[in-house]
Scaffold this motif. Structure first.
Motif, PDB file in Angstrom:
ATOM      1  N   LEU A 100      87.956  77.772  93.967  1.00 12.87           N
ATOM      2  CA  LEU A 100      86.950  77.529  93.080  1.00 12.87           C
ATOM      3  C   LEU A 100      88.256  78.587  91.500  1.00 12.87           C
ATOM      4  O   LEU A 100      88.268  78.036  90.585  1.00 12.87           O
ATOM      5  CB  LEU A 100      86.011  78.209  92.377  1.00 12.87           C
ATOM      6  CG  LEU A 100      84.767  77.472  93.269  1.00 12.87           C
ATOM      7  CD1 LEU A 100      83.706  78.658  94.104  1.00 12.87           C
ATOM      8  CD2 LEU A 100      84.533  76.425  93.533  1.00 12.87           C
ATOM      9  N   THR A 105      87.266  77.939  87.492  1.00 15.21           N
ATOM     10  CA  THR A 105      86.025  78.153  87.724  1.00 15.21           C
ATOM     11  C   THR A 105      85.848  79.900  86.532  1.00 15.21           C
ATOM     12  O   THR A 105      85.972  80.614  87.362  1.00 15.21           O
ATOM     13  CB  THR A 105      85.165  77.484  88.810  1.00 15.21           C
ATOM     14  OG1 THR A 105      86.069  76.753  88.847  1.00 15.21           O
ATOM     15  CG2 THR A 105      83.333  78.018  88.911  1.00 15.21           C
ATOM     16  N   ALA A 110      81.795  81.237  90.477  1.00 15.45           N
ATOM     17  CA  ALA A 110      82.473  81.300  91.565  1.00 15.45           C
ATOM     18  C   ALA A 110      81.879  82.180  92.817  1.00 15.45           C
ATOM     19  O   ALA A 110      81.521  82.076  94.320  1.00 15.45           O
ATOM     20  CB  ALA A 110      84.052  81.416  91.370  1.00 15.45           C
ATOM     21  N   GLN A 150      85.505  73.254  97.544  1.00 12.84           N
ATOM     22  CA  GLN A 150      85.587  72.813  96.216  1.00 12.84           C
ATOM     23  C   GLN A 150      85.223  71.370  96.504  1.00 12.84           C
ATOM     24  O   GLN A 150      85.580  70.417  95.983  1.00 12.84           O
ATOM     25  CB  GLN A 150      87.609  72.321  96.596  1.00 12.84           C
ATOM     26  CG  GLN A 150      87.455  72.242  97.949  1.00 12.84           C
ATOM     27  CD  GLN A 150      89.219  71.938  98.123  1.00 12.84           C
ATOM     28  OE1 GLN A 150      89.591  71.923  96.957  1.00 12.84           O
ATOM     29  NE2 GLN A 150      89.649  72.049  99.134  1.00 12.84           N
TER      30      GLN A 150
END
Lengths: 355, 325
Positions: A100, A105, A110, A150
């Motif tokens: 992430l 992200t 995250a 993910q």
């Protein structure tokens, strides 16, 4: 449809062919086990699926998309490695949210995802620890959480239980299976342990020497092996060499009755397999071939006893489960063993090079 | 009563230590004595000499004078006049050594990483080649670079003959090179310059850098790289987030070791560094063996250089311990 298909995949390392012309379909949400002895090509096949090895020929498709030439980092299939391959310089939480963070992200998202995944693998409160402070089982959970972060379309596991001790391994097999069912994610597990494959998989792909030997549900593979290799590799079996003779099987001087050899012509050399739990001991009321036998050894393993016998067709091991009509067997005792009509698997004479 | 303060235990522990000493055989004592003598006596001698006094027009004599140290820090004529000539030498020692060590490690790292990805056979061939290059002495290497960088027969001539110098003048970069001291009005020049000094020093320790980085890089778990790839990391992200952090301590350690090694480089500096930018190692040599024949002053400089190296090693140790914790 996001199922994965392999079409005529093969892989050469120099002059050696590691994987030979594999055609396989992995249905969406299904757990498939690639099962076979060491060096059979199962890990190479998994690595080609992950994008870590390039196939020498053939193609891979995810749904309708050809992903053969797609690099591993663009394929983004979550993968758990045999040694877990956790990053020792990162904390547990940083390991889990690695995918992430590198994809940009936001930090808060995250962290939230990291906590949710740590909950999922029952590692609440372990986020700040270093990887070196975890046990083998905990490391495996971190590796699973990291691969799932993910939200991959395909989840790959390369011998994920091999670094765990026997008791933990069995617990984790059940736990992993329940997790996979809950998430409904297409999963491929490489293993050489048939118990592990039978415990976890919807479908087992048995491989040997780079080739797929049989594909089927665990019980199908066990009860209806398509060749001697599968019968030998999955579970235990007594093996005998024989010849087909008028719908019966001649082994040494004994004729065995069976339902199986209809498709073999008279005089064919065959290999006969018989699972140890199939024969009956000391009973004459069952249809089948009755053989004289002498007990040579008794191995008591708790829930069952393995009775080793010397019979007219050669040595035989019979698994005698507790709870059956109790009989006591002593070494040197004479008895009768009955092979039921549908209890024999008959295969063409195997290749000389079969394991 | 705690176990530690139990008099019986204390009484028992003393003879144990004594008996351990007694257990050492005579031959072991001789070996230990010899090792200590060989390791410590050169240092002890240098420290002792550094307090000696120079006799003008002759040699020197033993003594306890701090004048040599005073000369290193503030010059011989302190307090009337303060000069930092020798501290400047120390500064250049550090300056060249830092840059050369960092450049050597920066160049050795990608090379070694790519090398560990080759077949075993190719790795062995490279290692043999690199190890054999260590047999070349500093003098040979400096001679080679001396020819290569000399104004009349080396790279400057190549620049001139191929028209590269003219092209540099045309695009205006020649002036920049002149500002950096890498060109005279006619052509590029590399002797004498910081560039040539650092380049040669880097070249000198590059094989060591490869040999120091090879074990950690070849031991590195390659499945970590593959794991990062399956999580969406491209080659640069893998390098930045997995490989470099995994080998940061060996990288730091190698740089530190080469830095300390380079503090003592003599030939490369004396050939390639400008006279005003010489190092303490050169200054030590000229004091001990050169025109002045002032061994106590050379020894004092050597002690300062030794202490500087030790300080960096201790600091490095402390930093790596903190990083690994």
């Amino acid at each position: 449809m996001n199922g994965l298909s392999l079409k005529g995949i093969y892989k050469d390392f120099g002059s050696a062919r590691a994987v030979e012309n594999v055609h396989l379909d992995f249905a969406e949400g299904e757990l498939t086990a690639l099962l076979g002895p060491s060096g059979c090509g199962k890990t190479t096949l998994l690595r080609m699926i992950a994008g870590l090895e390039t196939p020498t020929g053939g193609s891979l498709h995810l749904g309708s998309r050809d992903i053969t030439a797609l690099a591993a980092h663009k394929r983004r299939f979550g993968m758990v490695f045999q040694n877990f391959a956790l990053f020792p310089h990162l904390s547990v939480r940083e390991n889990v949210v690695y995918s992430l963070v590198i994809s940009g992200t936001s930090k808060s998202d995250a962290i939230a995802t990291g906590e949710r995944l740590l909950d999922l693998v029952q590692l609440q409160g372990y986020g700040d620890r270093r990887v070196g402070q975890l046990s083998g089982g905990q490391r495996q959970r971190v590796a699973i959480a990291r691969a799932l972060a993910q939200e991959p379309e395909v989840f790959l596991l390369d011998e994920p239980m091999s670094a765990l001790d026997a008791k933990l391994r069995e617990d984790m097999q059940v736990e992993l299976r329940l997790l996979q069912q809950r998430l409904g994610i297409t999963t491929i597990v490489v293993t050489h342990d048939q118990r592990e494959a039978m415990t976890m998989a919807d479908k087992i792909v048995v491989m040997s020497r780079g080739k797929v030997e049989q594909v089927g549900a665990p019980q199908d593979i066990y009860h209806r092996p398509e060749n001697a290799f599968v019968a030998d590799f999955i579970g235990k079996a007594n093996f005998y060499d024989g010849v087909v003779e008028n719908g019966k099987l001649r082994v040494m001087d004994t004729l065995l009755e069976t339902n199986s050899p209809a498709s073999f012509i008279n005089g064919s050399d065959v290999r006969i397999a018989c699972r140890p739990e199939v024969p009956s001991l000391g009973r004459k009321d069952i249809a089948g071939s009755q053989l004289n036998a002498t007990v040579t050894f008794v191995r008591d393993v708790g829930p069952a006893r393995d009775i080793h016998l010397k019979t007219d067709i050669g040595p035989m091991v019979v698994e005698y489960a507790r709870g059956e009509e109790q009989q006591d067997f002593q070494v040197g005792q004479d008895t009768i063993v009955t092979l039921p009509l549908d209890g024999l698997h008959v295969f063409p004479e195997p290749r000389q090079d079969a394991v | 009563m705690s176990a530690v303060s139990d008099p019986e235990i204390l009484a028992n522990s003393a003879p144990t230590a004594r008996s351990r000493l007694a257990d050492l055989s005579l031959s072991q004592l001789v070996i230990w004595g010899l090792i200590l003598f060989l390791c410590l006596s050169p240092f002890a001698l240098i420290i002792a000499v550094s307090f000696g006094e120079k006799i003008e027009g002759a040699s020197w004599e033993w003594g306890f004078s701090l004048v040599n140290y005073q000369r290193v820090f503030v010059g011989a004529n302190w307090p009337e006049e303060v000069t930092f000539l020798y501290l400047q030498n120390l500064y250049y020692s550090l300056y060249y050594a830092v840059f050369a060590a960092v450049i050597a490690v920066l160049l050795a790292f990608p090379f070694t990483y790519l090398m560990t990805g080759l077949s075993r056979r190719a790795q062995s061939a490279w290692l043999v080649f690199i190890l054999s290059s260590l047999s070349l002495s500093e003098v040979f290497i400096v001679m080679g670079w001396d020819v290569l960088l000399s104004n009349r027969s080396g790279l400057p001539m190549v620049f001139k003959e191929t028209g590269l110098t003219a092209w540099l003048k045309e695009v205006g970069w020649f002036d920049t090179l002149r500002e950096w001291g890498l060109a005279n009005p006619r052509n590029v020049k590399f002797k004498t310059s910081v560039f040539a000094t650092v380049l040669t020093m880097s070249y000198l320790v590059w094989p060591y850098a490869v040999i120091l980085l090879y074990p950690p890089l070849s031991r590195m778990d390659r499945s970590m790289i593959e794991a990062a790839q399956t999580m969406g990391a491209g080659p640069w992200t893998v390098m930045r987030t997995v490989i470099l952090p995994s080998v940061r301590l060996p990288l730091f350690g190698a740089t530190l070791l080469l830095f300390v090694f380079l503090l003592g480089v003599y030939v490369a500096v004396s050939v390639f560094a400008e006279p005003a930018k010489q190092t303490m190692a050169v200054s030590v040599y000229s004091a001990v063996r050169g025109a002045t024949l002032n061994a106590p002053f050379g020894a004092a400089q050597a002690v300062i250089l030794l202490i500087t190296a030790s300080v960096f090693l201790v600091l490095g140790q402390w930093m790596s311990r903190r990083a690994s914790a």
